[in-house]
Design an enzyme around this catalytic site. Structure first.
Site, PDB file in Angstrom:
ATOM      1  N   ASP A  24       0.073  -4.861  -0.331  1.00  0.00           N
ATOM      2  CA  ASP A  24      -0.960  -5.858  -0.052  1.00  0.00           C
ATOM      3  C   ASP A  24      -2.172  -5.223   0.639  1.00  0.00           C
ATOM      4  OD1 ASP A  24      -2.021  -8.428  -0.106  1.00  0.00           O
ATOM      5  OD2 ASP A  24      -1.204  -8.937   1.868  1.00  0.00           O
ATOM      6  N   HIS A  41      -7.793  -2.700  -6.366  1.00  0.00           N
ATOM      7  CA  HIS A  41      -6.573  -2.596  -7.189  1.00  0.00           C
ATOM      8  C   HIS A  41      -6.513  -1.211  -7.848  1.00  0.00           C
ATOM      9  CE1 HIS A  41      -5.929  -6.713  -6.306  1.00  0.00           C
ATOM     10  NE2 HIS A  41      -6.880  -7.195  -7.090  1.00  0.00           N
ATOM     11  N   LEU A 135      15.539   8.110  -9.985  1.00  0.00           N
ATOM     12  CA  LEU A 135      15.006   6.968  -9.230  1.00  0.00           C
ATOM     13  C   LEU A 135      14.881   5.759 -10.151  1.00  0.00           C
ATOM     14  CD1 LEU A 135      13.545   5.733  -6.697  1.00  0.00           C
ATOM     15  CD2 LEU A 135      11.421   6.623  -7.659  1.00  0.00           C
TER      16      LEU A 135
HETATM   17  C1  IPE Z   1       1.800 -10.720  -2.341  1.00  0.00           C
HETATM   18  O1  IPE Z   1       0.491 -10.612  -1.885  1.00  0.00           O
HETATM   19  C2  IPE Z   1       1.885 -10.329  -3.773  1.00  0.00           C
HETATM   20  C3  IPE Z   1       1.597  -8.924  -4.079  1.00  0.00           C
HETATM   21  C4  IPE Z   1       1.308  -7.968  -3.236  1.00  0.00           C
HETATM   22  C5  IPE Z   1       1.681  -8.584  -5.463  1.00  0.00           C
HETATM   23  P1  IPE Z   1      -0.498 -11.876  -1.809  1.00  0.00           P
HETATM   24  O2  IPE Z   1      -1.779 -11.349  -1.337  1.00  0.00           O
HETATM   25  O3  IPE Z   1      -0.479 -12.590  -3.109  1.00  0.00           O
HETATM   26  O4  IPE Z   1       0.218 -12.786  -0.711  1.00  0.00           O
HETATM   27  P2  IPE Z   1      -0.407 -13.892   0.230  1.00  0.00           P
HETATM   28  O5  IPE Z   1      -1.269 -14.782  -0.616  1.00  0.00           O
HETATM   29  O6  IPE Z   1      -1.197 -13.182   1.279  1.00  0.00           O
HETATM   30  O7  IPE Z   1       0.775 -14.598   0.830  1.00  0.00           O
HETATM   31  C1  IPE Z   2      -2.380  -6.991  -3.332  1.00  0.00           C
HETATM   32  O1  IPE Z   2      -3.642  -6.952  -2.756  1.00  0.00           O
HETATM   33  C2  IPE Z   2      -2.421  -6.918  -4.848  1.00  0.00           C
HETATM   34  C3  IPE Z   2      -2.134  -8.182  -5.525  1.00  0.00           C
HETATM   35  C4  IPE Z   2      -1.746  -9.282  -4.926  1.00  0.00           C
HETATM   36  C5  IPE Z   2      -2.307  -8.230  -6.947  1.00  0.00           C
HETATM   37  P1  IPE Z   2      -4.533  -8.270  -2.629  1.00  0.00           P
HETATM   38  O2  IPE Z   2      -5.331  -8.419  -3.866  1.00  0.00           O
HETATM   39  O3  IPE Z   2      -3.691  -9.445  -2.258  1.00  0.00           O
HETATM   40  O4  IPE Z   2      -5.474  -7.871  -1.427  1.00  0.00           O
HETATM   41  P2  IPE Z   2      -5.904  -8.792  -0.213  1.00  0.00           P
HETATM   42  O5  IPE Z   2      -4.655  -9.264   0.456  1.00  0.00           O
HETATM   43  O6  IPE Z   2      -6.715  -9.926  -0.778  1.00  0.00           O
HETATM   44  O7  IPE Z   2      -6.707  -7.868   0.656  1.00  0.00           O
HETATM   45 MG    MG Z   3      -3.076 -10.152  -0.474  1.00  0.00          MG
END
Ligand code: IPE
Ligand code: IPE
Ligand code: MG
Length: 250
Positions: A24, A41, A135
């Site tokens: 995240d 990303h 793995l």
């Molecule tokens: C969780 O992150 C999903 C992934 C990292 C793929 P999110 O960014 O979607 O989660 P929330 O919205 O902060 O709970």
């Molecule tokens: C995690 O990073 C990747 C996905 C959920 C696809 P985020 O896109 O949620 O990044 P933040 O949390 O908004 O910074």
């Molecule tokens: Mg996020």
């Protein structure tokens, strides 16, 4: 013990058999640099590589990465499209690395919702790496823990309806055998980057006794050394599984 890929000292056991990571913070990382969220990303690929290499090198048997949740489908269409493009491109590009590291790749989640060109690449990558044993790598795409449990419950209910199973005889092991991670040990260590301290509908059943590790580091900045720090924290914890400390130590 294997030398550390980051050049740090080797990690004292116990090492987790299975590590689950919520990757995240990509969006915030990019916005902090005045760039589009999709750039975050894209920059998250480097840490994916680093963590796969480190896990393989340390002899960790299984790694499960949360790449896209069931709920992430509700993000702006442009961000979803750029993520799907990234999954397609990176699958093609990273396959040689996975092969060279002995990684068996699998996907968990509602893959029927993915576009055909991505599913074709997924099928090809899964087939190409099926013989690898070093793995086990699970990538969770279009995955939700509740959806996983619901799908398992439906399959079990169908077996009961067909008279193959009595509901009173259903065991935890049978139920777990219907979940996406069937056949793998439960994650011992759960890592979440990006500062939020929540599960966000990841592996709800399987994380029951995982050790939780949260770091403020945003995913694109996460390194092999950060991963190894999480492994050291894990090694320092006493896992009690409901017993007393003395029982576990004794
Ligand atoms: C969780 O992150 C999903 C992934 C990292 C793929 P999110 O960014 O979607 O989660 P929330 O919205 O902060 O709970
Ligand atoms: C995690 O990073 C990747 C996905 C959920 C696809 P985020 O896109 O949620 O990044 P933040 O949390 O908004 O910074
Ligand atoms: Mg996020």
């Amino acid at each position: 013990m294997q030398p550390s890929p980051s050049g740090l000292a080797a990690i004292a056991p116990p090492l987790p058999r299975h590590v689950a990571i919520v990757m995240d913070g990509n969006g915030r990382w990019a916005l902090g640099q005045g760039r589009e969220r999709s750039a975050g990303h894209q920059s998250g690929l480097g840490p994916v590589r680093a963590v796969i290499e480190a896990a393989a090198q340390h002899g960790i048997g299984a790694l499960t990465l949360f790449a896209f949740s069931s709920e992430n489908w509700a993000r702006p269409a442009g961000e979803v499209a750029s993520l799907m493009n990234l999954f397609c491109e990176s699958l093609d590009r990273e396959l040689p690395l996975l092969q060279s590291k002995g990684v068996r790749l699998r996907f968990i989640g509602e893959l029927s919702l993915l576009e055909a060109r991505l599913r074709t690449r997924i099928d090809a990558a899964v087939a190409a790496t099926a013989g690898n044993e070093r793995l086990q790598l699970q990538v969770a795409i279009s995955y939700g823990g509740r959806q996983d449990i619901l799908a398992a419950a439906r399959r079990i209910a169908a077996r009961c309806e067909r008279g193959e199973l009595r509901s009173s005889e259903l065991t935890e092991a049978q139920f777990a055998g219907e979940l996406a991670l069937a056949g793998l040990p439960d994650p011992d260590l759960y890592i979440r980057t990006g500062g939020e301290q929540r599960i966000s509908n990841f592996l709800l059943w399987n994380l029951a006794y995982a050790e939780l590790y949260f770091t403020d580091t945003l995913w694109p900045d996460f390194s092999a050394a950060d991963f190894e720090l999480a492994l050291r924290h894990y090694a320092s914890r006493q896992r009690r599984f409901g017993l007393t400390g003395a029982q576990v130590a004794g």
